[in-house]
Design a protein around this motif. Structure first.
Motif, PDB file in Angstrom:
ATOM      1  N   LYS A   1      52.205  -1.925  -5.510  1.00  0.00           N
ATOM      2  CA  LYS A   1      53.694  -2.230  -5.858  1.00  0.00           C
ATOM      3  C   LYS A   1      54.446  -1.397  -5.169  1.00  0.00           C
ATOM      4  CE  LYS A   1      53.725  -3.702 -10.503  1.00  0.00           C
ATOM      5  NZ  LYS A   1      54.410  -3.478 -11.999  1.00  0.00           N
ATOM      6  N   LEU A   2      54.415  -0.045  -5.253  1.00  0.00           N
ATOM      7  CA  LEU A   2      55.210   0.899  -4.481  1.00  0.00           C
ATOM      8  C   LEU A   2      55.342   0.766  -2.700  1.00  0.00           C
ATOM      9  CD1 LEU A   2      57.117   3.382  -4.845  1.00  0.00           C
ATOM     10  CD2 LEU A   2      54.861   4.871  -4.643  1.00  0.00           C
ATOM     11  N   ASP A   3      54.430   0.688  -2.480  1.00  0.00           N
ATOM     12  CA  ASP A   3      54.108   0.461  -0.971  1.00  0.00           C
ATOM     13  C   ASP A   3      55.169  -0.949  -0.688  1.00  0.00           C
ATOM     14  OD1 ASP A   3      52.610   2.431  -0.410  1.00  0.00           O
ATOM     15  OD2 ASP A   3      50.704   1.440  -0.177  1.00  0.00           O
ATOM     16  N   GLU A   4      54.822  -1.847  -1.474  1.00  0.00           N
ATOM     17  CA  GLU A   4      55.657  -3.037  -1.356  1.00  0.00           C
ATOM     18  C   GLU A   4      57.160  -2.948  -1.116  1.00  0.00           C
ATOM     19  OE1 GLU A   4      53.821  -6.574  -3.322  1.00  0.00           O
ATOM     20  OE2 GLU A   4      52.074  -6.155  -2.236  1.00  0.00           O
ATOM     21  N   PHE A   5      57.587  -2.151  -2.255  1.00  0.00           N
ATOM     22  CA  PHE A   5      58.775  -1.988  -2.550  1.00  0.00           C
ATOM     23  C   PHE A   5      59.314  -1.099  -1.167  1.00  0.00           C
ATOM     24  CE2 PHE A   5      58.292  -2.789  -7.108  1.00  0.00           C
ATOM     25  CZ  PHE A   5      59.099  -3.712  -7.196  1.00  0.00           C
ATOM     26  N   LYS A   6      58.666   0.099  -0.936  1.00  0.00           N
ATOM     27  CA  LYS A   6      59.136   0.905   0.249  1.00  0.00           C
ATOM     28  C   LYS A   6      59.298   0.155   1.294  1.00  0.00           C
ATOM     29  CE  LYS A   6      57.297   5.506  -0.968  1.00  0.00           C
ATOM     30  NZ  LYS A   6      56.322   6.392  -0.916  1.00  0.00           N
ATOM     31  N   GLU A   7      58.569  -0.985   1.774  1.00  0.00           N
ATOM     32  CA  GLU A   7      58.524  -1.615   2.965  1.00  0.00           C
ATOM     33  C   GLU A   7      60.087  -2.605   2.779  1.00  0.00           C
ATOM     34  OE1 GLU A   7      56.970  -1.438   5.713  1.00  0.00           O
ATOM     35  OE2 GLU A   7      57.897  -3.268   6.621  1.00  0.00           O
ATOM     36  N   MET A   8      60.030  -3.037   1.757  1.00  0.00           N
ATOM     37  CA  MET A   8      61.103  -4.121   1.415  1.00  0.00           C
ATOM     38  C   MET A   8      62.423  -3.368   1.449  1.00  0.00           C
ATOM     39  SD  MET A   8      59.522  -7.148  -0.517  1.00  0.00           S
ATOM     40  CE  MET A   8      58.703  -6.409  -1.761  1.00  0.00           C
ATOM     41  N   PHE A   9      62.644  -1.987   1.044  1.00  0.00           N
ATOM     42  CA  PHE A   9      63.777  -1.729   0.982  1.00  0.00           C
ATOM     43  C   PHE A   9      64.165  -0.628   2.216  1.00  0.00           C
ATOM     44  CE2 PHE A   9      63.238  -2.431  -3.633  1.00  0.00           C
ATOM     45  CZ  PHE A   9      64.513  -3.094  -3.976  1.00  0.00           C
ATOM     46  N   LYS A  10      63.215  -0.618   2.931  1.00  0.00           N
ATOM     47  CA  LYS A  10      63.493   0.434   4.087  1.00  0.00           C
ATOM     48  C   LYS A  10      64.690   0.332   4.897  1.00  0.00           C
ATOM     49  CE  LYS A  10      60.696  -1.376   7.869  1.00  0.00           C
ATOM     50  NZ  LYS A  10      59.637  -1.754   8.322  1.00  0.00           N
ATOM     51  N   GLU A  11      65.394  -0.730   5.033  1.00  0.00           N
ATOM     52  CA  GLU A  11      66.581  -0.999   5.855  1.00  0.00           C
ATOM     53  C   GLU A  11      67.796  -0.424   4.956  1.00  0.00           C
ATOM     54  OE1 GLU A  11      66.379  -1.549   8.838  1.00  0.00           O
ATOM     55  OE2 GLU A  11      64.081  -2.072   8.904  1.00  0.00           O
TER      56      GLU A  11
ATOM     57  N   ALA B   1      45.850 -11.366   3.879  1.00  0.00           N
ATOM     58  CA  ALA B   1      47.307 -11.481   4.479  1.00  0.00           C
ATOM     59  C   ALA B   1      47.665  -9.911   4.738  1.00  0.00           C
ATOM     60  CB  ALA B   1      48.202 -12.172   3.481  1.00  0.00           C
ATOM     61  N   THR B   2      48.448 -10.000   5.699  1.00  0.00           N
ATOM     62  CA  THR B   2      49.116  -8.645   6.122  1.00  0.00           C
ATOM     63  C   THR B   2      50.261  -8.286   5.174  1.00  0.00           C
ATOM     64  OG1 THR B   2      50.779  -9.487   7.567  1.00  0.00           O
ATOM     65  CG2 THR B   2      49.018  -8.996   8.618  1.00  0.00           C
ATOM     66  N   ALA B   3      50.740  -6.984   4.926  1.00  0.00           N
ATOM     67  CA  ALA B   3      51.610  -6.793   4.056  1.00  0.00           C
ATOM     68  C   ALA B   3      53.041  -7.629   4.450  1.00  0.00           C
ATOM     69  CB  ALA B   3      52.032  -5.170   4.133  1.00  0.00           C
ATOM     70  N   GLU B   4      53.252  -7.790   5.639  1.00  0.00           N
ATOM     71  CA  GLU B   4      54.308  -8.389   6.241  1.00  0.00           C
ATOM     72  C   GLU B   4      54.498 -10.000   5.633  1.00  0.00           C
ATOM     73  OE1 GLU B   4      56.941  -9.226  10.113  1.00  0.00           O
ATOM     74  OE2 GLU B   4      55.127  -8.226  10.264  1.00  0.00           O
ATOM     75  N   GLU B   5      53.275 -10.699   5.927  1.00  0.00           N
ATOM     76  CA  GLU B   5      53.021 -12.096   5.400  1.00  0.00           C
ATOM     77  C   GLU B   5      53.061 -12.193   3.780  1.00  0.00           C
ATOM     78  OE1 GLU B   5      49.810 -13.806   8.667  1.00  0.00           O
ATOM     79  OE2 GLU B   5      48.979 -12.297   6.926  1.00  0.00           O
ATOM     80  N   LYS B   6      52.440 -11.162   3.013  1.00  0.00           N
ATOM     81  CA  LYS B   6      52.559 -11.400   1.775  1.00  0.00           C
ATOM     82  C   LYS B   6      53.888 -11.271   1.132  1.00  0.00           C
ATOM     83  CE  LYS B   6      51.076  -9.151  -2.829  1.00  0.00           C
ATOM     84  NZ  LYS B   6      50.560  -8.244  -3.633  1.00  0.00           N
ATOM     85  N   ASN B   7      54.880 -10.208   1.758  1.00  0.00           N
ATOM     86  CA  ASN B   7      56.171  -9.957   1.318  1.00  0.00           C
ATOM     87  C   ASN B   7      56.939 -11.009   1.406  1.00  0.00           C
ATOM     88  OD1 ASN B   7      55.692  -7.299   0.514  1.00  0.00           O
ATOM     89  ND2 ASN B   7      56.428  -6.435   2.215  1.00  0.00           N
ATOM     90  N   LYS B   8      56.681 -11.863   2.443  1.00  0.00           N
ATOM     91  CA  LYS B   8      57.358 -13.174   2.781  1.00  0.00           C
ATOM     92  C   LYS B   8      57.343 -14.195   1.800  1.00  0.00           C
ATOM     93  CE  LYS B   8      58.030 -13.597   7.706  1.00  0.00           C
ATOM     94  NZ  LYS B   8      57.186 -13.579   9.023  1.00  0.00           N
ATOM     95  N   ILE B   9      56.318 -14.213   1.157  1.00  0.00           N
ATOM     96  CA  ILE B   9      56.095 -15.425   0.106  1.00  0.00           C
ATOM     97  C   ILE B   9      55.882 -15.010  -1.311  1.00  0.00           C
ATOM     98  CG2 ILE B   9      55.356 -16.992   2.034  1.00  0.00           C
ATOM     99  CD1 ILE B   9      52.837 -15.240  -0.457  1.00  0.00           C
ATOM    100  N   SER B  10      55.863 -13.487  -1.590  1.00  0.00           N
ATOM    101  CA  SER B  10      55.201 -13.183  -2.890  1.00  0.00           C
ATOM    102  C   SER B  10      56.250 -13.080  -3.788  1.00  0.00           C
ATOM    103  CB  SER B  10      54.815 -11.695  -2.781  1.00  0.00           C
ATOM    104  OG  SER B  10      55.779 -10.895  -2.852  1.00  0.00           O
ATOM    105  N   HIS B  11      55.968 -13.297  -5.160  1.00  0.00           N
ATOM    106  CA  HIS B  11      56.781 -13.298  -6.166  1.00  0.00           C
ATOM    107  C   HIS B  11      57.788 -12.076  -6.221  1.00  0.00           C
ATOM    108  CE1 HIS B  11      53.226 -11.046  -6.596  1.00  0.00           C
ATOM    109  NE2 HIS B  11      53.258 -10.550  -7.587  1.00  0.00           N
TER     110      HIS B  11
END
Ligand SMILES: O=c1nc[nH]c2c1ncn2[C@H]1C[C@H](O)[C@@H](COP(=O)(O)OP(=O)(O)OP(=O)(O)O)O1
Ligand SMILES: [Mg+2]
Length: 253
Positions: free
Chosen positions: A13-23, A170-180
């Motif tokens: 989860k942490l990796d996904e959050f870091k990616e999505m909040f990086k901007e 899926a790549t992390a980017e692909e997953k983040n686009k559609i994931s819960h």
């Protein structure tokens, strides 16, 4: 710049959050940046209840804004199980592999494979008060065997009907686009941006009022000096704020 602690002990989860909040203009921290704390109880009946419990618990202990996530997999043929018990499906200390094996075993003779991931997010302020909540879900089918090496948890068993591929592939980017989690994070960011705009608007409005008062006092002199008039028309929209949070879907277990 404010600090936000991503209050999860799940590194996936942490990796996904870091990616999505990086901007975002926020200093992200994680639990590893602080002395260890015992884990809070996650025995709520809903994802939202558990997310709030975790956010409040960590915020109070760390005295920081904390974001918590409670999530899991709901399988239709199992009446929504493992649901809120996803992490401990095969036992309190179960590994992802043990949970996945048990799920495959329970689904062995099931033809209906419909399932979905759900995620509830909660943000607590340093006193522990919940200041934002969002949720998201992601539809799929349960595979008959693990597929791919990516992701974490139940990802290798999840066929995304939106991506037309397994989340394990899926790549992390692909997953983040559609994931819960991706959907819930984007709702949260939209709420923040709206709140920040409202705050800015109110500040400008306040300043506008201040200047117009000054103008009443000093107006004559300013006008004589050729000073520009405050723009009273440029007042921000003062409509009451509508909470953009969607109603959570009913728990199925
Ligand atoms: O995107 C996902 N892809 C695959 N599996 C997932 C996902 N999202 C949640 N899951 C599974 C993992 C775990 O079995 C349970 C979450 O349990 P949950 O209690 O929320 O998290 P956790 O105990 O791992 O960490 P923490 O409570 O510290 O955030 O659902
Ligand atoms: Mg947990």
């Amino acid at each position: 710049m404010g600090t936000l602690v991503i209050a999860t002990s799940n590194l996936g989860k942490l990796d996904e959050f870091k990616e999505m909040f990086k901007e975002l203009p926020v200093e992200l921290k994680c639990l590893a940046d602080y002395p260890p704390l015992p884990s809070p109880n996650e025995n709520g009946r809903t994802f939202a209840a558990n997310a709030k419990t975790k956010a409040t618990y960590y915020a109070k202990h760390l005295n920081e804004f904390c974001l918590a996530d409670d999530s899991g997999l709901e399988v239709k043929a199992l009446g929504g199980e493992p649901g809120v018990r996803s992490a401990r499906f095969a036992g309190d200390e179960a590994t992802d592999k043990e949970n996945n094996d048990l799920l495959l075993q329970q689904m062995k003779f099931q033809i209906t494979r419909t399932c979905r991931f759900r995620c509830a997010l909660a943000v607590a302020n340093p006193t522990g008060r919940i200041v934002a909540e969002t949720d998201g879900s992601c539809e799929g089918m349960l595979l008959h065997e693990p597929l791919g090496e990516n992701g974490f948890g139940y990802d290798p068993l999840f066929w995304s009907t939106e991506l037309h591929k397994g989340l394990g592939e899926a790549t992390a980017e692909e997953k983040n686009k559609i994931s819960h989690r991706g959907k819930a994070v984007r709702k949260l960011i939209a709420m923040w941006k709206k709140a920040a705009n409202n705050k800015n608007g109110k500040r400008q409005e306040k300043q506008g009022r201040k200047y117009s008062n000054e103008q009443q006092v000093n107006g004559k002199a300013e006008q004589e000096n050729g000073a520009s008039k405050p723009e009273r028309e440029a007042r921000p929209d003062t409509k009451p704020e509508v909470k953009p949070e969607s109603k959570p879907e009913p728990e199925t277990n």
